[in-house]
Design an enzyme around this catalytic site. Structure first.
Site, PDB file in Angstrom:
ATOM      1  N   LYS A  17       3.916  63.325  67.992  1.00 53.57           N
ATOM      2  CA  LYS A  17       3.812  64.373  68.682  1.00 53.57           C
ATOM      3  C   LYS A  17       4.907  65.598  68.693  1.00 53.57           C
ATOM      4  O   LYS A  17       5.867  65.616  67.886  1.00 53.57           O
ATOM      5  CB  LYS A  17       4.282  63.811  70.112  1.00 53.57           C
ATOM      6  CG  LYS A  17       3.498  65.340  71.555  1.00 53.57           C
ATOM      7  CD  LYS A  17       3.764  64.790  72.863  1.00 53.57           C
ATOM      8  CE  LYS A  17       3.478  65.336  73.524  1.00 53.57           C
ATOM      9  NZ  LYS A  17       2.304  66.411  73.652  1.00 53.57           N
TER      10      LYS A  17
ATOM     11  N   HIS B 242       6.278  59.989  74.141  1.00 52.43           N
ATOM     12  CA  HIS B 242       5.045  60.323  73.044  1.00 52.43           C
ATOM     13  C   HIS B 242       5.363  59.730  71.705  1.00 52.43           C
ATOM     14  O   HIS B 242       6.824  59.087  71.523  1.00 52.43           O
ATOM     15  CB  HIS B 242       4.232  60.979  72.758  1.00 52.43           C
ATOM     16  CG  HIS B 242       4.296  61.885  74.776  1.00 52.43           C
ATOM     17  ND1 HIS B 242       5.173  62.305  75.705  1.00 52.43           N
ATOM     18  CD2 HIS B 242       3.063  61.816  74.797  1.00 52.43           C
ATOM     19  CE1 HIS B 242       4.238  62.466  76.665  1.00 52.43           C
ATOM     20  NE2 HIS B 242       3.287  62.299  75.855  1.00 52.43           N
TER      21      HIS B 242
HETATM   22  N1  NAD Z   1      -4.261  67.818  77.969  1.00 54.78           N
HETATM   23  C1  NAD Z   1      -3.985  66.428  77.739  1.00 54.78           C
HETATM   24  O1  NAD Z   1      -4.953  65.873  78.398  1.00 54.78           O
HETATM   25  C2  NAD Z   1      -4.391  65.782  76.744  1.00 54.78           C
HETATM   26  C3  NAD Z   1      -3.959  64.663  76.131  1.00 54.78           C
HETATM   27  C4  NAD Z   1      -3.697  64.366  74.289  1.00 54.78           C
HETATM   28  C5  NAD Z   1      -3.414  65.300  73.769  1.00 54.78           C
HETATM   29  N2  NAD Z   1      -2.592  66.424  73.952  1.00 54.78           N
HETATM   30  C6  NAD Z   1      -2.575  67.692  73.111  1.00 54.78           C
HETATM   31  O2  NAD Z   1      -3.793  67.874  72.272  1.00 54.78           O
HETATM   32  C7  NAD Z   1      -2.952  68.905  71.032  1.00 54.78           C
HETATM   33  C8  NAD Z   1      -3.579  67.895  69.710  1.00 54.78           C
HETATM   34  O3  NAD Z   1      -3.186  66.798  70.219  1.00 54.78           O
HETATM   35  P1  NAD Z   1      -4.025  65.844  69.550  1.00 54.78           P
HETATM   36  O4  NAD Z   1      -2.903  64.406  69.291  1.00 54.78           O
HETATM   37  O5  NAD Z   1      -5.524  65.499  68.761  1.00 54.78           O
HETATM   38  O6  NAD Z   1      -2.911  65.940  67.611  1.00 54.78           O
HETATM   39  P2  NAD Z   1      -3.857  65.987  66.515  1.00 54.78           P
HETATM   40  O7  NAD Z   1      -3.008  66.885  64.908  1.00 54.78           O
HETATM   41  O8  NAD Z   1      -4.011  64.738  65.944  1.00 54.78           O
HETATM   42  O9  NAD Z   1      -4.667  66.754  66.270  1.00 54.78           O
HETATM   43  C9  NAD Z   1      -4.711  68.457  66.282  1.00 54.78           C
HETATM   44  C10 NAD Z   1      -6.260  69.196  65.424  1.00 54.78           C
HETATM   45  O10 NAD Z   1      -6.137  70.747  65.936  1.00 54.78           O
HETATM   46  C11 NAD Z   1      -6.724  70.840  64.357  1.00 54.78           C
HETATM   47  N3  NAD Z   1      -6.269  72.182  64.711  1.00 54.78           N
HETATM   48  C12 NAD Z   1      -5.239  72.831  64.525  1.00 54.78           C
HETATM   49  N4  NAD Z   1      -5.167  74.146  63.886  1.00 54.78           N
HETATM   50  C13 NAD Z   1      -6.745  74.943  63.959  1.00 54.78           C
HETATM   51  C14 NAD Z   1      -7.086  75.515  63.703  1.00 54.78           C
HETATM   52  N5  NAD Z   1      -6.854  76.869  63.831  1.00 54.78           N
HETATM   53  N6  NAD Z   1      -8.709  75.682  64.228  1.00 54.78           N
HETATM   54  C15 NAD Z   1      -8.911  74.386  63.741  1.00 54.78           C
HETATM   55  N7  NAD Z   1      -8.509  72.911  64.222  1.00 54.78           N
HETATM   56  C16 NAD Z   1      -7.026  73.140  63.895  1.00 54.78           C
HETATM   57  C17 NAD Z   1      -5.300  70.067  63.001  1.00 54.78           C
HETATM   58  O11 NAD Z   1      -6.444  70.281  61.733  1.00 54.78           O
HETATM   59  C18 NAD Z   1      -5.921  68.800  63.774  1.00 54.78           C
HETATM   60  O12 NAD Z   1      -6.870  67.649  63.793  1.00 54.78           O
HETATM   61  C19 NAD Z   1      -1.706  68.628  71.488  1.00 54.78           C
HETATM   62  O13 NAD Z   1      -1.542  69.816  72.199  1.00 54.78           O
HETATM   63  C20 NAD Z   1      -1.663  67.502  72.479  1.00 54.78           C
HETATM   64  O14 NAD Z   1      -0.313  67.756  73.582  1.00 54.78           O
HETATM   65  C21 NAD Z   1      -3.412  66.916  74.842  1.00 54.78           C
HETATM   66  O1  LIG Z   2      -0.698  62.991  72.801  1.00 52.02           O
HETATM   67  C1  LIG Z   2       0.116  64.039  72.827  1.00 52.02           C
HETATM   68  O2  LIG Z   2       0.024  64.866  72.703  1.00 52.02           O
HETATM   69  C2  LIG Z   2      -0.444  64.323  74.625  1.00 52.02           C
HETATM   70  N1  LIG Z   2       0.033  65.215  74.894  1.00 52.02           N
HETATM   71  C3  LIG Z   2      -0.477  66.109  76.456  1.00 52.02           C
HETATM   72  C4  LIG Z   2       1.194  65.987  76.978  1.00 52.02           C
HETATM   73  O3  LIG Z   2       1.507  66.747  75.990  1.00 52.02           O
HETATM   74  O4  LIG Z   2       1.984  65.639  78.065  1.00 52.02           O
HETATM   75  C5  LIG Z   2      -0.617  64.639  77.734  1.00 52.02           C
HETATM   76  C6  LIG Z   2      -0.618  63.477  76.490  1.00 52.02           C
HETATM   77  C7  LIG Z   2      -0.279  62.786  75.051  1.00 52.02           C
END
Ligand code: NAD
Ligand SMILES: O=C(O)C1=N[C@H](C(=O)O)CCC1
Length: 272
Positions: free
Chosen positions: A165, A161
């Site tokens: 991350k 990643h």
């Molecule tokens: N399940 C999936 O398919 C998938 C895909 C991508 C990312 N993710 C997960 O999603 C999460 C976010 O990823 P990202 O790359 O967008 O991260 P990022 O850091 O770009 O965005 C996270 C956002 O959440 C905000 N945030 C944090 N605490 C908060 C609160 N208390 N209230 C409101 N907003 C708050 C932050 O300010 C930030 O803007 C991570 O845990 C990542 O692993 C999951």
């Molecule tokens: O960008 C991230 O953070 C992602 N989080 C998810 C994970 O933890 O697997 C999904 C892929 C991207």
């Protein structure tokens, strides 16, 4: 086509984040959902601004707020890709508002997961470490291959990643590890081996290993390696666009509208 005001209203949390902005773009292009609210962390620069303008485009009439309770009151769904502590708080508020809570956040501890389960007694929660169709299919395949092979085949999960991350192993890697463990008929917790460093000793038979690479702008890559004597099977998923996760989340928000309170995952949504 349904008139716009009749479409389920969605609030996006963490709206200025990588996933938050992708979700806003896809909801804007959707004919099935409409954006009714945008939540960010207290003290962040977008609070109080028009969301469209904050994203560098035309005003869209949605003001970014740090008050989730007020935002969720207008919503039929909350799509949440933020951080574990924030998501736990949002789960209680979404349940209070009877809004479907779609959780993409990863990196939860056991106690936090128990709180999500408690919230799901009153509302629909759909949570998955990866919301893409491809990874959910890979999860099924991993389980099937693990079912077919015995512990002479070492299972290793390698994920890569972007440099920002914060959690490891990734949520996806844990989903794949869980599927491998289920296929083998064992509990992942007793067989998980992550973070090898130093004089580790030989690999323990039956363990499921995890390795994490972090760098640059990698969107997400996962290999499930089944390493046997004289041969290797590698199942691989490569994400090149975060839209795959956002599309899954929108699908989950719509699907959740017709479900009873409870905890679901993307396998349920996709019928896999
Ligand atoms: N399940 C999936 O398919 C998938 C895909 C991508 C990312 N993710 C997960 O999603 C999460 C976010 O990823 P990202 O790359 O967008 O991260 P990022 O850091 O770009 O965005 C996270 C956002 O959440 C905000 N945030 C944090 N605490 C908060 C609160 N208390 N209230 C409101 N907003 C708050 C932050 O300010 C930030 O803007 C991570 O845990 C990542 O692993 C999951
Ligand atoms: O960008 C991230 O953070 C992602 N989080 C998810 C994970 O933890 O697997 C999904 C892929 C991207």
């Amino acid at each position: 086509m349904q008139p716009e005001q009749d479409l389920p209203g969605v609030v996006v949390t963490g709206v200025s984040g990588r996933m938050g902005q992708m979700l806003v773009k896809l909801i804007g292009a959707s004919e099935k959902l409409r954006l009714v609210g945008a939540v960010e962390r207290e003290g962040t620069p977008w609070i109080g601004r028009d969301l469209g303008e904050a994203m560098g485009g035309a005003a869209n009439g949605v003001r970014v707020t740090d008050d989730p309770l007020e935002a969720f009151a207008k919503a039929q769904a909350v799509i949440d890709f933020t951080a574990p502590a924030a998501t736990v708080e949002f789960a209680a508020l979404a349940a209070q508002a009877r809004a479907v809570h779609v959780i993409g956040t990863t990196g939860f501890e056991a106690g936090q997961l128990a709180k999500l389960t408690a919230a799901s007694r009153h509302a629909v929660i759909v949570r998955a470490g990866n919301m893409s169709l491809g990874v959910n299919l890979l999860t099924r395949l991993t389980r099937k291959v693990a079912e077919a092979l015995d512990a002479d085949w070492d299972i290793e999960i390698v994920e890569a990643h972007h440099r920002m991350k914060v959690d490891a192993p990734s949520g996806t890697a844990l989903m794949l590890g869980q599927a491998a463990a289920e296929g083998r008929g064992v509990a992942l917790e007793g067989h998980r081996d992550s973070g090898r460093d130093g004089l580790t000793g030989a690999r323990k038979r039956g363990d499921i290993g995890f390795a994490a690479i972090r760098g640059g702008d990698i969107v997400g890559e996962h290999d499930v390696i089944f390493a046997g004597e004289g041969e290797r099977i590698i199942l691989r998923h490569v994400a090149t666009d975060r839209a795959i996760f956002a599309r899954g989340a929108l699908r989950a928000a719509l699907w959740g509208q017709d479900q009873k309170p409870g905890e679901y995952d993307m396998m349920d949504v996709l019928g896999l």
